[in-house]
Design a protein around this motif. Structure first.
Motif, short mmCIF file in Angstrom:
data_model
loop_
_atom_site.label_atom_id
_atom_site.label_comp_id
_atom_site.label_asym_id
_atom_site.label_seq_id
_atom_site.Cartn_x
_atom_site.Cartn_y
_atom_site.Cartn_z
N VAL A 69 14.09 8.02 0.99
CA VAL A 69 13.39 6.84 1.50
C VAL A 69 13.51 5.74 0.45
O VAL A 69 13.34 6.00 -0.74
CB VAL A 69 11.90 7.16 1.75
N SER A 70 13.76 4.52 0.90
CA SER A 70 13.83 3.40 -0.04
C SER A 70 12.45 3.15 -0.66
O SER A 70 11.42 3.51 -0.09
CB SER A 70 14.32 2.13 0.66
N GLN A 71 12.47 2.54 -1.82
CA GLN A 71 11.23 2.25 -2.54
C GLN A 71 10.29 1.39 -1.70
O GLN A 71 9.09 1.66 -1.62
CB GLN A 71 11.56 1.55 -3.86
N ASN A 72 10.84 0.36 -1.05
CA ASN A 72 10.00 -0.54 -0.24
C ASN A 72 9.40 0.18 0.96
O ASN A 72 8.22 -0.01 1.28
CB ASN A 72 10.81 -1.75 0.24
N THR A 73 10.19 1.01 1.62
CA THR A 73 9.69 1.74 2.79
C THR A 73 8.62 2.75 2.38
O THR A 73 7.58 2.85 3.01
CB THR A 73 10.84 2.45 3.54
N LEU A 74 8.89 3.47 1.30
CA LEU A 74 7.91 4.45 0.83
C LEU A 74 6.59 3.77 0.46
O LEU A 74 5.52 4.23 0.84
CB LEU A 74 8.46 5.23 -0.37
N SER A 75 6.69 2.66 -0.22
CA SER A 75 5.50 1.91 -0.60
C SER A 75 4.71 1.45 0.63
O SER A 75 3.48 1.59 0.69
CB SER A 75 5.89 0.70 -1.45
N ALA A 76 5.42 0.94 1.63
CA ALA A 76 4.76 0.48 2.86
C ALA A 76 4.11 1.63 3.60
O ALA A 76 2.95 1.52 4.05
CB ALA A 76 5.78 -0.22 3.76
N ARG A 77 4.81 2.76 3.71
CA ARG A 77 4.24 3.91 4.44
C ARG A 77 3.04 4.49 3.71
O ARG A 77 2.05 4.86 4.33
CB ARG A 77 5.30 5.00 4.66
N LEU A 78 3.12 4.58 2.39
CA LEU A 78 1.97 5.08 1.63
C LEU A 78 0.76 4.18 1.83
O LEU A 78 -0.36 4.66 2.02
CB LEU A 78 2.32 5.21 0.14
N SER A 79 0.97 2.88 1.83
CA SER A 79 -0.13 1.93 2.08
C SER A 79 -0.73 2.14 3.46
O SER A 79 -1.96 2.11 3.62
CB SER A 79 0.36 0.49 1.94
N GLU A 80 0.12 2.34 4.45
CA GLU A 80 -0.36 2.57 5.82
C GLU A 80 -1.13 3.88 5.93
O GLU A 80 -2.15 3.96 6.61
CB GLU A 80 0.81 2.54 6.80
N LEU A 81 -0.65 4.92 5.25
CA LEU A 81 -1.33 6.21 5.28
C LEU A 81 -2.66 6.15 4.53
O LEU A 81 -3.63 6.80 4.92
CB LEU A 81 -0.43 7.30 4.70
N LEU A 82 -2.73 5.33 3.48
CA LEU A 82 -3.99 5.09 2.78
C LEU A 82 -4.98 4.40 3.71
O LEU A 82 -6.15 4.79 3.79
CB LEU A 82 -3.77 4.23 1.53
N GLU A 83 -4.50 3.37 4.40
CA GLU A 83 -5.35 2.62 5.32
C GLU A 83 -5.87 3.50 6.46
O GLU A 83 -6.99 3.32 6.93
CB GLU A 83 -4.58 1.43 5.89
N ALA A 84 -5.07 4.47 6.88
CA ALA A 84 -5.47 5.39 7.95
C ALA A 84 -6.33 6.54 7.43
O ALA A 84 -6.67 7.45 8.18
CB ALA A 84 -4.22 5.93 8.65
N ASN A 85 -6.65 6.51 6.14
CA ASN A 85 -7.46 7.56 5.50
C ASN A 85 -6.80 8.93 5.55
O ASN A 85 -7.48 9.95 5.63
CB ASN A 85 -8.87 7.62 6.09
N LEU A 86 -5.48 8.95 5.52
CA LEU A 86 -4.75 10.21 5.47
C LEU A 86 -4.38 10.57 4.04
O LEU A 86 -4.10 11.73 3.73
CB LEU A 86 -3.49 10.13 6.34
N LEU A 87 -4.39 9.57 3.15
CA LEU A 87 -4.12 9.77 1.73
C LEU A 87 -5.19 9.07 0.90
O LEU A 87 -5.82 8.13 1.37
CB LEU A 87 -2.76 9.18 1.34
N THR A 88 -5.33 9.55 -0.34
CA THR A 88 -6.12 8.83 -1.33
C THR A 88 -5.18 8.43 -2.46
O THR A 88 -4.13 9.06 -2.67
CB THR A 88 -7.28 9.68 -1.91
N ARG A 89 -5.56 7.40 -3.18
CA ARG A 89 -4.74 6.90 -4.29
C ARG A 89 -5.63 6.80 -5.51
O ARG A 89 -6.71 6.20 -5.46
CB ARG A 89 -4.18 5.52 -3.93
N GLN A 90 -5.17 7.39 -6.60
CA GLN A 90 -5.91 7.33 -7.87
C GLN A 90 -5.00 6.72 -8.91
O GLN A 90 -3.89 7.21 -9.14
CB GLN A 90 -6.33 8.74 -8.29
N SER A 91 -5.44 5.63 -9.52
CA SER A 91 -4.65 5.05 -10.60
C SER A 91 -5.37 5.30 -11.92
O SER A 91 -6.60 5.28 -12.00
CB SER A 91 -4.42 3.55 -10.36
N TYR A 92 -4.57 5.55 -12.94
CA TYR A 92 -5.09 5.86 -14.27
C TYR A 92 -4.71 4.74 -15.22
O TYR A 92 -3.58 4.23 -15.17
CB TYR A 92 -4.51 7.19 -14.75
#
Length: 126
Positions: A69-92
């Protein structure tokens, strides 16, 4: 009111009740449509498949290594999955910055669906 009128009124009431219960059954169609649209986007199912089998944590570059998956597509899909509450994101707060993604319970509850879909695909050689 005659007996025939009484029967027609009873049938209308029963039909009306069936229509009302059918409408109740389909409450939230918009939300379902949004979810199905998300699932139908390019690479979403592949990303979900990774998290269903290993809920994480996953770093962005690790996901890029296992997915084509391209970097841009992966980034967009991860954002959408975060918005749908299917993923969480933790930054350190580290140098270099570290960000990890994890599956939510909502996503891991999809495991049986993926298992059945895989079995179906194998049965029909897809």
């Amino acid at each position: 009111m005659g007996m025939t009128d009484s029967i027609h009124n009873a049938e209308k009431t029963e039909a009306s009740t069936l229509v009302d219960s059918a409408e109740d059954k389909y409450l939230g169609v918009g939300e379902k449509r949004e979810l199905f649209n998300l699932l139908g986007r390019a690479h979403t199912m592949e990303i979900i498949h990774v998290f269903v089998h290993d809920p994480g944590p996953w770093r962005f570059n690790e996901l890029r290594e296992v997915l084509d998956v391209s970097q841009n597509t992966l980034s967009a899909r991860l954002s959408e999955l975060l918005e749908a509450n299917l993923l969480t994101r933790q930054s350190y707060d580290e140098i270099p910055p570290r960000v990890e993604y994890r599956a939510t319970e909502k996503l891991t509850d999809l495991r049986p669906m993926f298992q059945h879909l895989s079995e179906w695909a194998e049965q029909y050689n897809h």
